[in-house]
Design a protein around this motif. Structure first.
Motif, PDB file in Angstrom:
ATOM      1  N   MET A   1       0.800  -1.388  -0.034  1.00 30.34           N
ATOM      2  CA  MET A   1      -0.011  -0.305   0.119  1.00 30.34           C
ATOM      3  C   MET A   1       0.827   1.287   0.043  1.00 30.34           C
ATOM      4  O   MET A   1       1.872   1.491   0.791  1.00 30.34           O
ATOM      5  N   PRO A   2       0.625   2.154  -1.101  1.00 31.09           N
ATOM      6  CA  PRO A   2       1.337   3.538  -0.986  1.00 31.09           C
ATOM      7  C   PRO A   2       1.178   3.767   0.345  1.00 31.09           C
ATOM      8  O   PRO A   2       0.213   4.056   1.017  1.00 31.09           O
ATOM      9  N   THR A   3       2.113   5.013   0.781  1.00 31.01           N
ATOM     10  CA  THR A   3       1.988   5.682   2.012  1.00 31.01           C
ATOM     11  C   THR A   3       1.545   7.345   1.554  1.00 31.01           C
ATOM     12  O   THR A   3       1.911   7.823   0.641  1.00 31.01           O
ATOM     13  N   LEU A   4       0.813   8.140   2.515  1.00 25.48           N
ATOM     14  CA  LEU A   4       0.362   9.308   2.213  1.00 25.48           C
ATOM     15  C   LEU A   4       0.486  10.475   3.309  1.00 25.48           C
ATOM     16  O   LEU A   4       0.494   9.840   4.532  1.00 25.48           O
ATOM     17  N   THR A   5       0.776  11.508   3.055  1.00 24.77           N
ATOM     18  CA  THR A   5       0.674  12.808   3.641  1.00 24.77           C
ATOM     19  C   THR A   5      -0.409  13.603   3.422  1.00 24.77           C
ATOM     20  O   THR A   5      -0.384  13.970   2.416  1.00 24.77           O
ATOM     21  N   VAL A   6      -1.043  14.002   4.644  1.00 26.53           N
ATOM     22  CA  VAL A   6      -2.183  15.320   4.174  1.00 26.53           C
ATOM     23  C   VAL A   6      -1.391  16.348   4.902  1.00 26.53           C
ATOM     24  O   VAL A   6      -1.274  16.535   6.221  1.00 26.53           O
ATOM     25  N   ALA A   7      -1.254  17.385   3.965  1.00 27.92           N
ATOM     26  CA  ALA A   7      -0.545  18.604   4.632  1.00 27.92           C
ATOM     27  C   ALA A   7      -1.591  19.757   4.665  1.00 27.92           C
ATOM     28  O   ALA A   7      -2.037  20.215   3.708  1.00 27.92           O
ATOM     29  N   LEU A   8      -1.537  20.162   5.778  1.00 20.03           N
ATOM     30  CA  LEU A   8      -2.794  21.253   5.952  1.00 20.03           C
ATOM     31  C   LEU A   8      -2.396  22.449   6.498  1.00 20.03           C
ATOM     32  O   LEU A   8      -1.420  22.575   7.189  1.00 20.03           O
ATOM     33  N   ALA A   9      -2.629  23.469   5.568  1.00 22.48           N
ATOM     34  CA  ALA A   9      -2.129  24.822   5.842  1.00 22.48           C
ATOM     35  C   ALA A   9      -3.205  25.656   6.573  1.00 22.48           C
ATOM     36  O   ALA A   9      -4.316  25.594   6.314  1.00 22.48           O
ATOM     37  N   SER A  10      -2.644  26.217   7.726  1.00 24.94           N
ATOM     38  CA  SER A  10      -3.536  26.824   8.686  1.00 24.94           C
ATOM     39  C   SER A  10      -3.096  28.343   8.958  1.00 24.94           C
ATOM     40  O   SER A  10      -1.866  28.533   9.079  1.00 24.94           O
ATOM     41  N   TYR A  11      -3.935  29.169   8.909  1.00 28.66           N
ATOM     42  CA  TYR A  11      -3.668  30.629   9.158  1.00 28.66           C
ATOM     43  C   TYR A  11      -5.108  31.330   9.432  1.00 28.66           C
ATOM     44  O   TYR A  11      -5.886  31.564   8.741  1.00 28.66           O
ATOM     45  N   ILE A  29      -6.176   8.177  11.066  1.00 29.22           N
ATOM     46  CA  ILE A  29      -5.619   6.930  11.854  1.00 29.22           C
ATOM     47  C   ILE A  29      -5.967   5.547  11.437  1.00 29.22           C
ATOM     48  O   ILE A  29      -4.712   4.767  11.337  1.00 29.22           O
ATOM     49  N   ARG A  30      -7.114   5.376  10.702  1.00 31.86           N
ATOM     50  CA  ARG A  30      -7.213   4.071   9.998  1.00 31.86           C
ATOM     51  C   ARG A  30      -6.251   3.695   9.060  1.00 31.86           C
ATOM     52  O   ARG A  30      -6.017   2.397   8.898  1.00 31.86           O
ATOM     53  N   THR A  31      -5.740   4.904   8.237  1.00 27.65           N
ATOM     54  CA  THR A  31      -4.980   4.263   7.209  1.00 27.65           C
ATOM     55  C   THR A  31      -3.344   4.821   7.646  1.00 27.65           C
ATOM     56  O   THR A  31      -2.441   4.431   6.691  1.00 27.65           O
ATOM     57  N   ARG A  32      -3.066   4.892   8.780  1.00 25.69           N
ATOM     58  CA  ARG A  32      -1.544   5.617   9.188  1.00 25.69           C
ATOM     59  C   ARG A  32      -1.206   6.281   8.174  1.00 25.69           C
ATOM     60  O   ARG A  32      -0.062   6.425   7.950  1.00 25.69           O
ATOM     61  N   THR A  33      -2.087   7.341   8.043  1.00 21.08           N
ATOM     62  CA  THR A  33      -1.477   8.626   7.207  1.00 21.08           C
ATOM     63  C   THR A  33      -1.302   9.732   8.028  1.00 21.08           C
ATOM     64  O   THR A  33      -1.644   9.899   9.259  1.00 21.08           O
ATOM     65  N   LYS A  34      -0.010  10.229   7.609  1.00 20.05           N
ATOM     66  CA  LYS A  34       0.598  11.440   8.281  1.00 20.05           C
ATOM     67  C   LYS A  34      -0.024  12.704   8.017  1.00 20.05           C
ATOM     68  O   LYS A  34      -0.478  12.924   7.040  1.00 20.05           O
ATOM     69  N   LEU A  35      -0.386  13.438   9.141  1.00 25.59           N
ATOM     70  CA  LEU A  35      -0.963  14.841   9.015  1.00 25.59           C
ATOM     71  C   LEU A  35      -0.120  15.917   9.275  1.00 25.59           C
ATOM     72  O   LEU A  35       0.351  15.628  10.594  1.00 25.59           O
ATOM     73  N   VAL A  36       0.378  16.412   8.633  1.00 22.87           N
ATOM     74  CA  VAL A  36       1.205  17.603   8.844  1.00 22.87           C
ATOM     75  C   VAL A  36       0.733  18.965   8.662  1.00 22.87           C
ATOM     76  O   VAL A  36       0.027  19.246   7.745  1.00 22.87           O
ATOM     77  N   ASN A  78       5.003  24.878  -0.489  1.00 26.64           N
ATOM     78  CA  ASN A  78       6.474  24.509  -0.636  1.00 26.64           C
ATOM     79  C   ASN A  78       6.995  24.095   0.532  1.00 26.64           C
ATOM     80  O   ASN A  78       7.785  22.684   0.429  1.00 26.64           O
ATOM     81  N   ARG A  79       7.002  24.332   1.677  1.00 30.58           N
ATOM     82  CA  ARG A  79       7.422  23.733   2.928  1.00 30.58           C
ATOM     83  C   ARG A  79       6.806  22.200   3.157  1.00 30.58           C
ATOM     84  O   ARG A  79       7.612  21.420   3.451  1.00 30.58           O
ATOM     85  N   SER A  80       5.572  22.151   2.797  1.00 30.10           N
ATOM     86  CA  SER A  80       4.826  20.798   3.039  1.00 30.10           C
ATOM     87  C   SER A  80       5.472  19.586   1.927  1.00 30.10           C
ATOM     88  O   SER A  80       5.679  18.679   2.461  1.00 30.10           O
ATOM     89  N   ILE A  81       5.942  20.153   0.663  1.00 31.60           N
ATOM     90  CA  ILE A  81       6.356  19.338  -0.107  1.00 31.60           C
ATOM     91  C   ILE A  81       8.067  18.968   0.226  1.00 31.60           C
ATOM     92  O   ILE A  81       8.378  17.806   0.392  1.00 31.60           O
ATOM     93  N   GLU A  82       8.634  19.925   0.953  1.00 32.86           N
ATOM     94  CA  GLU A  82       9.909  19.843   1.566  1.00 32.86           C
ATOM     95  C   GLU A  82       9.915  18.814   2.707  1.00 32.86           C
ATOM     96  O   GLU A  82      10.970  17.689   2.773  1.00 32.86           O
ATOM     97  N   LEU A  83       8.815  18.623   3.537  1.00 30.41           N
ATOM     98  CA  LEU A  83       8.752  17.900   4.724  1.00 30.41           C
ATOM     99  C   LEU A  83       8.277  16.411   4.505  1.00 30.41           C
ATOM    100  O   LEU A  83       8.491  15.429   5.126  1.00 30.41           O
ATOM    101  N   CYS A  84       7.786  16.446   3.224  1.00 28.44           N
ATOM    102  CA  CYS A  84       6.891  15.053   2.775  1.00 28.44           C
ATOM    103  C   CYS A  84       7.814  14.072   2.695  1.00 28.44           C
ATOM    104  O   CYS A  84       8.958  13.995   1.777  1.00 28.44           O
ATOM    105  N   ASP A  85       7.574  12.932   3.391  1.00 31.53           N
ATOM    106  CA  ASP A  85       8.674  11.667   3.067  1.00 31.53           C
ATOM    107  C   ASP A  85       7.811  10.544   2.793  1.00 31.53           C
ATOM    108  O   ASP A  85       8.294   9.187   2.940  1.00 31.53           O
ATOM    109  N   THR A  86       6.763  10.669   2.347  1.00 28.76           N
ATOM    110  CA  THR A  86       5.750   9.641   2.166  1.00 28.76           C
ATOM    111  C   THR A  86       5.570   9.491   0.375  1.00 28.76           C
ATOM    112  O   THR A  86       6.201  10.610  -0.049  1.00 28.76           O
TER     113      THR A  86
END
Length: 337
Positions: A1-11, A29-36, A78-86
């Protein structure tokens, strides 16, 4: 199964960020997806509320990063892309709401279509604070392979796409900081690459909340950023286009310039007109005009571009009368709804 990051921008989204995170957390949580979550130096209670959600959802793989100063949404993307390791990344916003099976649906589609460069889904729109009960009752259909032209013809919104992280990083595509239409240039830059593998479904996975802070509502000076996006595409993407992709771009370009000049507040309209005059080309418009119909909006476009190419008093008056009539009709329509 591929891995996934959901990157949420908040302001400054303390009115909505809890609802956004609560709609994402169970699926993550169910899919062990990273939330940044990257907070762009909010001055409200957003940070405290984000931490509180993290405390409640103990099994959530949550990373919270806060900028020391406000950097803009483009910087955060752009920072979200830099941090992503999935393997994949979806970049979303803190004032929207997400399908209960958001991550499950995306990951199952990616698992059934290994190696895709991008996955695209649909969205629904709602206004204010209450999510409609039928928000997720739209088309439920499997993801199918599509061409880049199918995607280029759709809205440029970043938050309706899951990108292959390696493909995104290798492409060099980046979001423009300090502009309100930061997703338009990356949309055209990424999806005009060769040999892309893309899948798409008409199913809505995001409920897009429109409010008075939404970029789509702003018809002031920020709307001029549309021309900045156009200039970037003209300089860095247009040379890659040919045939149907070029025709699609020209139809979009001339619709965007017309729409921007029509929508923008009067105080900024002269500048918008000047920017339009710098970007128009007679040969291009002839190709676009050949496909215009005799409907209401296309007639308005014809009047507009006659004025742009021939700034004569009669045409200026005709254009102003046309736009005044349109504004009156729009107000009448809003009263009747």
């Amino acid at each position: 199964m591929p891995t996934l990051t959901v990157a949420l921008a908040s302001y400054n989204c303390d009115s909505y960020v809890v609802e956004a995170l609560e709609s994402l957390a169970p699926s993550c949580i169910r899919t062990r997806t990273k939330l940044v979550v990257i907070d762009d130096c909010s001055s409200d209670r957003s940070i405290d509320l984000i931490r509180a959600v993290g405390d409640r959802f103990r099994d959530l793989d949550l990373t919270l990063e806060q900028n020391d100063s406000n950097q803009s949404l483009g910087y955060v993307r752009n920072r979200s892309i830099e941090l992503c390791d999935t393997d994949y990344i979806v970049m979303v916003d803190a004032d929207d709401v997400f399908h209960p099976d958001f991550c499950n649906i995306i990951l199952n589609a990616l698992d059934n279509n290994l190696g895709v460069d991008a996955l695209v889904f649909n969205y629904t729109v709602f206004y204010g604070s209450d999510l409609p009960e039928n928000a997720w009752n739209g088309d439920v259909a499997p993801f199918k392979s599509v061409s880049p032209l199918d995607i280029l013809a759709r809205p440029a919104f970043t938050w309706i796409k899951a990108f292959n992280t390696d493909s995104l990083k290798k492409s060099g595509v980046r979001f423009q900081p300090n502009v309100s239409r930061q997703d338009i240039f990356p949309h055209w830059d990424f999806f005009t690459q060769e040999n892309l593998k893309i899948i798409m479904s008409p199913q809505s996975l995001v409920a897009y909340r429109q409010n008075d802070k939404s970029a789509t509502f702003d018809n002031g000076a920020k709307l001029l950023d549309m021309f900045f996006a156009l200039e970037l595409i003209e300089n860095f993407v247009a040379s890659k286009l040919s045939g149907e992709s070029e025709n699609l771009y020209l139809r979009w370009k001339y619709s965007v310039m017309f729409g921007t000049c029509s929508r923008i507040k009067r105080a900024h309209r002269n500048l918008a007109l000047e920017k339009t005059k710098k970007l128009v080309k007679v040969a291009e418009y002839k190709r676009v005009r050949a496909n215009l119909k005799l409907n209401y909006n296309d007639i308005r476009k014809r009047i507009f571009y006659k004025f742009i190419f021939n700034d004569q008093l009669f045409l200026r008056i005709t254009f102003k009368v046309s736009e005044s009539a349109h504004n009156i009709l729009r107000k009448v329509k809003s009263w009747l709804i």
